[in-house]
Motif scaffolding. Structure first.
Motif, PDB file in Angstrom:
ATOM      1  N   LEU A 108      -3.711   8.991   6.454  1.00  0.00           N
ATOM      2  CA  LEU A 108      -3.645   7.528   6.538  1.00  0.00           C
ATOM      3  C   LEU A 108      -5.001   6.884   6.291  1.00  0.00           C
ATOM      4  O   LEU A 108      -5.077   5.779   5.750  1.00  0.00           O
ATOM      5  CB  LEU A 108      -3.103   7.114   7.908  1.00  0.00           C
ATOM      6  N   LEU A 109      -6.086   7.556   6.681  1.00  0.00           N
ATOM      7  CA  LEU A 109      -7.426   7.019   6.436  1.00  0.00           C
ATOM      8  C   LEU A 109      -7.695   6.887   4.945  1.00  0.00           C
ATOM      9  O   LEU A 109      -8.307   5.921   4.489  1.00  0.00           O
ATOM     10  CB  LEU A 109      -8.481   7.928   7.079  1.00  0.00           C
ATOM     11  N   VAL A 110      -7.214   7.842   4.166  1.00  0.00           N
ATOM     12  CA  VAL A 110      -7.446   7.831   2.724  1.00  0.00           C
ATOM     13  C   VAL A 110      -6.504   6.868   2.009  1.00  0.00           C
ATOM     14  O   VAL A 110      -6.921   6.097   1.139  1.00  0.00           O
ATOM     15  CB  VAL A 110      -7.295   9.256   2.152  1.00  0.00           C
ATOM     16  N   THR A 111      -5.227   6.888   2.376  1.00  0.00           N
ATOM     17  CA  THR A 111      -4.214   6.171   1.600  1.00  0.00           C
ATOM     18  C   THR A 111      -3.952   4.745   2.061  1.00  0.00           C
ATOM     19  O   THR A 111      -3.313   3.982   1.329  1.00  0.00           O
ATOM     20  CB  THR A 111      -2.887   6.945   1.635  1.00  0.00           C
ATOM     21  N   GLU A 112      -4.430   4.352   3.239  1.00  0.00           N
ATOM     22  CA  GLU A 112      -4.165   2.999   3.723  1.00  0.00           C
ATOM     23  C   GLU A 112      -5.455   2.319   4.150  1.00  0.00           C
ATOM     24  O   GLU A 112      -5.524   1.656   5.180  1.00  0.00           O
ATOM     25  CB  GLU A 112      -3.155   3.033   4.877  1.00  0.00           C
ATOM     26  N   ASN A 113      -6.473   2.460   3.314  1.00  0.00           N
ATOM     27  CA  ASN A 113      -7.785   1.893   3.609  1.00  0.00           C
ATOM     28  C   ASN A 113      -7.976   0.625   2.771  1.00  0.00           C
ATOM     29  O   ASN A 113      -8.405   0.672   1.620  1.00  0.00           O
ATOM     30  CB  ASN A 113      -8.877   2.914   3.291  1.00  0.00           C
ATOM     31  N   ARG A 114      -7.631  -0.530   3.356  1.00  0.00           N
ATOM     32  CA  ARG A 114      -7.725  -1.802   2.632  1.00  0.00           C
ATOM     33  C   ARG A 114      -9.173  -2.166   2.311  1.00  0.00           C
ATOM     34  O   ARG A 114      -9.436  -2.831   1.308  1.00  0.00           O
ATOM     35  CB  ARG A 114      -7.094  -2.925   3.459  1.00  0.00           C
ATOM     36  N   PHE A 144      -0.653  -2.893  -6.565  1.00  0.00           N
ATOM     37  CA  PHE A 144      -1.632  -1.848  -6.862  1.00  0.00           C
ATOM     38  C   PHE A 144      -2.654  -1.700  -5.743  1.00  0.00           C
ATOM     39  O   PHE A 144      -3.346  -0.684  -5.664  1.00  0.00           O
ATOM     40  CB  PHE A 144      -2.340  -2.156  -8.183  1.00  0.00           C
ATOM     41  N   VAL A 145      -2.798  -2.733  -4.906  1.00  0.00           N
ATOM     42  CA  VAL A 145      -3.657  -2.615  -3.730  1.00  0.00           C
ATOM     43  C   VAL A 145      -2.923  -1.848  -2.639  1.00  0.00           C
ATOM     44  O   VAL A 145      -3.487  -0.970  -1.986  1.00  0.00           O
ATOM     45  CB  VAL A 145      -4.089  -4.007  -3.239  1.00  0.00           C
ATOM     46  N   TYR A 146      -1.647  -2.195  -2.437  1.00  0.00           N
ATOM     47  CA  TYR A 146      -0.809  -1.506  -1.446  1.00  0.00           C
ATOM     48  C   TYR A 146      -0.077  -0.347  -2.131  1.00  0.00           C
ATOM     49  O   TYR A 146       1.155  -0.285  -2.152  1.00  0.00           O
ATOM     50  CB  TYR A 146       0.185  -2.485  -0.828  1.00  0.00           C
ATOM     51  N   THR A 147      -0.831   0.579  -2.698  1.00  0.00           N
ATOM     52  CA  THR A 147      -0.246   1.659  -3.501  1.00  0.00           C
ATOM     53  C   THR A 147       0.709   2.531  -2.699  1.00  0.00           C
ATOM     54  O   THR A 147       1.709   3.024  -3.239  1.00  0.00           O
ATOM     55  CB  THR A 147      -1.375   2.534  -4.092  1.00  0.00           C
ATOM     56  N   GLU A 148       0.432   2.722  -1.409  1.00  0.00           N
ATOM     57  CA  GLU A 148       1.286   3.600  -0.603  1.00  0.00           C
ATOM     58  C   GLU A 148       2.707   3.069  -0.475  1.00  0.00           C
ATOM     59  O   GLU A 148       3.639   3.834  -0.203  1.00  0.00           O
ATOM     60  CB  GLU A 148       0.674   3.791   0.795  1.00  0.00           C
ATOM     61  N   LYS A 149       2.895   1.759  -0.721  1.00  0.00           N
ATOM     62  CA  LYS A 149       4.235   1.180  -0.627  1.00  0.00           C
ATOM     63  C   LYS A 149       5.176   1.758  -1.678  1.00  0.00           C
ATOM     64  O   LYS A 149       6.395   1.774  -1.491  1.00  0.00           O
ATOM     65  CB  LYS A 149       4.166  -0.339  -0.799  1.00  0.00           C
ATOM     66  N   ILE A 165     -12.394  -3.483  -5.899  1.00  0.00           N
ATOM     67  CA  ILE A 165     -12.060  -4.578  -6.820  1.00  0.00           C
ATOM     68  C   ILE A 165     -13.304  -5.406  -7.131  1.00  0.00           C
ATOM     69  O   ILE A 165     -13.529  -5.804  -8.289  1.00  0.00           O
ATOM     70  CB  ILE A 165     -10.945  -5.444  -6.213  1.00  0.00           C
ATOM     71  N   VAL A 166     -14.139  -5.672  -6.119  1.00  0.00           N
ATOM     72  CA  VAL A 166     -15.375  -6.441  -6.336  1.00  0.00           C
ATOM     73  C   VAL A 166     -16.306  -5.690  -7.290  1.00  0.00           C
ATOM     74  O   VAL A 166     -16.855  -6.274  -8.232  1.00  0.00           O
ATOM     75  CB  VAL A 166     -16.078  -6.720  -4.993  1.00  0.00           C
ATOM     76  N   LYS A 206      -3.398   5.111  -8.033  1.00  0.00           N
ATOM     77  CA  LYS A 206      -4.509   4.205  -7.736  1.00  0.00           C
ATOM     78  C   LYS A 206      -5.392   4.011  -8.969  1.00  0.00           C
ATOM     79  O   LYS A 206      -5.820   2.881  -9.256  1.00  0.00           O
ATOM     80  CB  LYS A 206      -5.333   4.760  -6.573  1.00  0.00           C
ATOM     81  N   ILE A 207      -5.654   5.072  -9.710  1.00  0.00           N
ATOM     82  CA  ILE A 207      -6.455   4.960 -10.935  1.00  0.00           C
ATOM     83  C   ILE A 207      -5.739   4.084 -11.956  1.00  0.00           C
ATOM     84  O   ILE A 207      -6.339   3.186 -12.570  1.00  0.00           O
ATOM     85  CB  ILE A 207      -6.738   6.363 -11.516  1.00  0.00           C
ATOM     86  N   ILE A 208      -4.432   4.315 -12.141  1.00  0.00           N
ATOM     87  CA  ILE A 208      -3.653   3.508 -13.085  1.00  0.00           C
ATOM     88  C   ILE A 208      -3.642   2.045 -12.649  1.00  0.00           C
ATOM     89  O   ILE A 208      -3.787   1.130 -13.476  1.00  0.00           O
ATOM     90  CB  ILE A 208      -2.212   4.059 -13.186  1.00  0.00           C
ATOM     91  N   GLY A 209      -3.471   1.823 -11.348  1.00  0.00           N
ATOM     92  CA  GLY A 209      -3.433   0.451 -10.840  1.00  0.00           C
ATOM     93  C   GLY A 209      -4.744  -0.281 -11.044  1.00  0.00           C
ATOM     94  O   GLY A 209      -4.760  -1.451 -11.458  1.00  0.00           O
ATOM     95  N   MET A 210      -5.857   0.383 -10.782  1.00  0.00           N
ATOM     96  CA  MET A 210      -7.159  -0.267 -10.956  1.00  0.00           C
ATOM     97  C   MET A 210      -7.470  -0.514 -12.430  1.00  0.00           C
ATOM     98  O   MET A 210      -8.086  -1.525 -12.784  1.00  0.00           O
ATOM     99  CB  MET A 210      -8.263   0.579 -10.312  1.00  0.00           C
ATOM    100  N   ILE A 211      -7.030   0.382 -13.311  1.00  0.00           N
ATOM    101  CA  ILE A 211      -7.184   0.137 -14.750  1.00  0.00           C
ATOM    102  C   ILE A 211      -6.378  -1.085 -15.159  1.00  0.00           C
ATOM    103  O   ILE A 211      -6.822  -1.913 -15.966  1.00  0.00           O
ATOM    104  CB  ILE A 211      -6.750   1.379 -15.557  1.00  0.00           C
ATOM    105  N   SER A 212      -5.187  -1.242 -14.579  1.00  0.00           N
ATOM    106  CA  SER A 212      -4.351  -2.413 -14.883  1.00  0.00           C
ATOM    107  C   SER A 212      -5.041  -3.697 -14.458  1.00  0.00           C
ATOM    108  O   SER A 212      -5.054  -4.684 -15.203  1.00  0.00           O
ATOM    109  CB  SER A 212      -2.998  -2.275 -14.177  1.00  0.00           C
TER     110      SER A 212
END
Length: 715
Positions: free
Chosen positions: A162-168, A333-338, A175-176, A274-280
């Motif tokens: 959860l620390l890795v996959t749900e770290n907002r 893409f931010v809430y990738t675990e969803k 993103i910044v 996550k990589i695909i989402g950030m590229i998007s």
């Protein structure tokens, strides 16, 4: 092509500010991850405590009976007179493990119940009609969960996963960083004036565009691996991932997942998504950068797009006809675990389409059209530049037209002698500061409408008690409290008698309880008022002047709840001032006006003073707009009773402010906010003048003023 990419990276890191900015963000991300490992929750338990509790249990003890026996033995060690915090903490840890084991024990029955519910629904006329979305969705759901009967769930420590996959915090910082890198690749050359020169080169067309896209994609891959790799490293170093071969349904929150994968496979899927989402997200921001050609306008467009997407993500319900806008949403893409947690389908022309497929499709429609649109705009700009160049060569031999009234107007711009006017014009017109300011006012107006403070029944009773008790502490007020306490105790005894007398007749219990002249909200309000009065009496014994005040508005203005609101206002203020002031030094450096200013009659000193005065005026107005919605709503809802009361009348006031009244502290806090806003704005102005580059000013301003406040907000 590889050489062009190499030189793009060489250009990016030629100035050390980007390198140190990335390092700073990485350090903040690591610090936040470590904080999450050791931070205590409401029960006083941290993730490291829970990890050690799991480590003490072997496989034979991970069952309900063993855990129940262990909890009974711990409970028997309690002292009736004094509770041992260490024993209580151990009991809470074991009970948390017990709850996880208990939930996983019901997994097979959950699947069976799911099958029964689907079969019942399939017999209904609403879902049995063939070739409809409802019927197809039921069959798809049945097939998805039917395959899970062979899945074996096992309780284990989930904190590392959860620390890795749900770290907002990691998502936000990432993103910044990516936004800064994209602006550096696609906008910095425009703002430095070298863009036209690069476009005229032999490799300044398709090759340059492809190298820039390759630089962004490669940077995205490296940054995602770097930041999420640091999370993975912290989790592996301090915690554990448990048995990575256990089913993903064993992890807390993934109980309803329809995936057939282990934790190890899920982590791989998560990183890929996550990589695909950030590229998007990068592709969308590249389009904005190519369209607006300015770091300020691209930043505004990016913030506006993010706010719209977030509002759609948060506010669209599952049953809404706009639900597709929530599934096909950049916030996903931010809430990738969803994508992996929940099993949901979207109606696509009467065919059920899974949430994960929607995410992949959204990524495709962001990356491919994003790249094509960026290239078309890029190529179109090349054609326009060539046309302008040809027109210039053709018109250079033509006799220029005589300009009339040149002493009054120049290219449609009225000439003024006032330097105040020109400095204000540069900030608000040339640098598009008016757009930033206008959007900020609109945002704050929407916040003013959206912020809701309401008076509950308990708050209403507390207001009545506070109105009766306000002012100095007197004997008649103590008598009133004692009478009210006796009345409430009598009514409580009557309530217990009614419950015992009509124990087997719920209807009569409800009837007779309704006859009592009190409810739980009034009891809670009285206890709050009584406790506050007793605390003030203890303070009064120290020969301190004290008054009873209605505490709710002061708590919302100065208490712990106010800190988060203040940090949000501070972040908005800094973002607005950065976007307004980042062009101040850049415009003069690009046009070489700074050299002309140094030798002018007014001189650098005089112009700098004018800039500071204008900056302070803007900062004051922006600070007022930033603080206005929340402060106004609090005062209009609850009032501000006790404005002249001594500060110790509110128990949470710091010691060094106890010599003032509450009203003086309120005014002082507003003055401090104004002074802080002016100082920060002047520092941003100084940064812009020294750096002379919009993107680097935004980068350094974010690192100095925004990252620490974002860290405080995310803690």
């Amino acid at each position: 092509m590889s050489k062009l990419i190499f030189y793009e990276y060489k250009k990016i890191f030629a100035k050390k500010s980007i390198f140190w900015f990335v390092i700073l963000c990485l350090a903040v991300n690591i610090g936040l991850s470590v904080h999450k490992v050791f931070a205590l929750n409401e029960e006083g338990i941290s993730q490291i405590d829970l990890y050690h509790a799991y480590q003490k249990l072997d496989d034979t003890e991970m069952n309900l009976q063993s855990l129940e026996n262990k909890m009974d033995s711990i409970s028997s060690a309690f002292s009736t007179e004094k509770i041992d915090e260490k024993i209580l903490k151990e009991l809470l840890l074991i009970s948390q493990i017990y709850n996880q084991v208990l939930e996983l024990e019901t997994y097979e029955s959950y699947l069976d119940n799911m099958k029964i519910q689907i079969e019942k629904m399939s017999k209904s006329s609403l879902f049995s009609k063939e070739n409809t979305y409802s019927e197809r969705n039921l069959r798809a759901t049945m097939d998805a969960y039917q395959k899970l009967h062979n899945v074996i769930v096992k309780a284990d420590f989930d904190g590392g996963v959860l620390l890795v996959t749900e770290n907002r915090a990691t998502d936000l910082i990432l993103i910044v960083v990516l936004a800064i890198l994209v602006m550096e690749v696609f906008i910095s050359e425009r703002e430095s004036g070298t863009w036209v020169l690069l476009k005229s080169m032999k490799a300044g067309h398709i090759e340059l565009f492809i190298s820039k896209m390759g630089t962004v994609f490669l940077s995205n891959l490296v940054v995602v691996i770097l930041f999420y790799g640091s999370d993975f490293f912290i989790a592996a170093l301090t915690l554990d991932f448990g048995n990575v071969n256990r089913a993903i349904q064993s992890v807390n929150g993934y109980f309803t997942s329809a995936m057939q994968s282990s934790v190890k496979q899920y982590l791989v899927y998560f990183f890929c998504m996550k990589i695909i989402g950030m590229i998007s997200l990068c592709c969308i921001f590249i389009v904005l950068c190519v369209i607006f050609k300015s770091s300020i306008m691209a930043s505004l467009a990016g913030i506006f797009t993010a706010l719209i997407e977030l509002l759609l993500w948060k506010n669209i319900s599952v049953n809404s006809w706009l639900y597709c806008l929530r599934q096909m949403n950049l916030s996903a893409f931010v809430y990738t675990e969803k994508f992996f947690k929940e099993y949901q389908n979207m109606n696509f022309f009467s065919w059920p389409v899974s949430k994960l497929f929607c995410g992949i499709a959204l990524a495709f429609f962001c990356i491919v059209p994003g790249c094509l649109i960026s290239f078309v705009l890029y190529y179109k700009e090349t054609v326009i530049l060539h046309q302008r160049s040809n027109n210039y060569r053709f018109n250079i031999y033509r006799k220029p037209k005589e300009k009339k009234y040149c002493f009054q107007k120049e290219n449609g711009f009225e000439i003024h002698a006032s330097l105040w006017y020109y400095e204000f014009y540069k900030l608000f017109i040339l640098s598009r500061g008016w757009i930033v300011f206008l959007l900020f006012i609109v945002l704050q107006g929407s916040r003013f409408i959206g912020i809701q403070y309401f008076i509950s029944y308990e708050e209403f009773y507390y207001q009545i008690y506070s109105e009766t008790l306000k002012g100095e502490l007197k004997e008649e007020k103590e008598s009133f409290l004692q009478e009210e306490k006796n009345r409430i105790e009598t009514l409580e005894r009557n309530r217990m008698e009614i419950i015992q007398k009509y124990e087997n007749e719920p209807g009569k219990i409800q009837y007779y309880l309704s006859k009592l002249d009190i409810d739980s909200e009034q009891i809670n309000a009285f206890e709050r008022a009584y406790s506050q009065y007793q605390s003030l009496k203890k303070v009064e014994l120290q020969d301190t002047k004290i008054e009873y005040v209605y505490e709710t508005p002061w708590e919302l203005l100065f208490g712990k709840k106010a800190i988060r609101q203040f940090v949000i206002c501070y972040i908005m203020f800094v973002v607005v001032m950065l976007l307004i002031l980042c062009s101040c030094g850049a415009n003069e450096k690009i046009t070489y006006m700074n050299e002309l200013i140094n030798i002018s009659v007014a001189g650098l000193h005089s112009i700098l003073i004018k800039k500071i005065v204008i900056t302070i005026a803007i900062a004051g107005f922006v600070a007022i707009v930033a603080l206005f919605p929340n402060t106004t709503k609090i005062i209009s809802t609850y009032g501000l009773q006790g404005f002249k009361a001594p500060s110790r009348s509110y128990t949470d006031i710091p010691v060094f402010l106890q010599q003032y009244t509450l009203g003086e502290i309120f005014i002082l806090s507003q003055v401090i906010c104004f002074i802080t806003a002016c100082v920060i704005s002047c520092l941003i102005l100084f940064l812009s003048e020294k750096v002379g580059n919009r993107i680097y000013t935004l980068l350094m301003g974010t690192g100095i003023f925004l990252i620490p406040s974002l860290t405080l907000l995310l803690l």
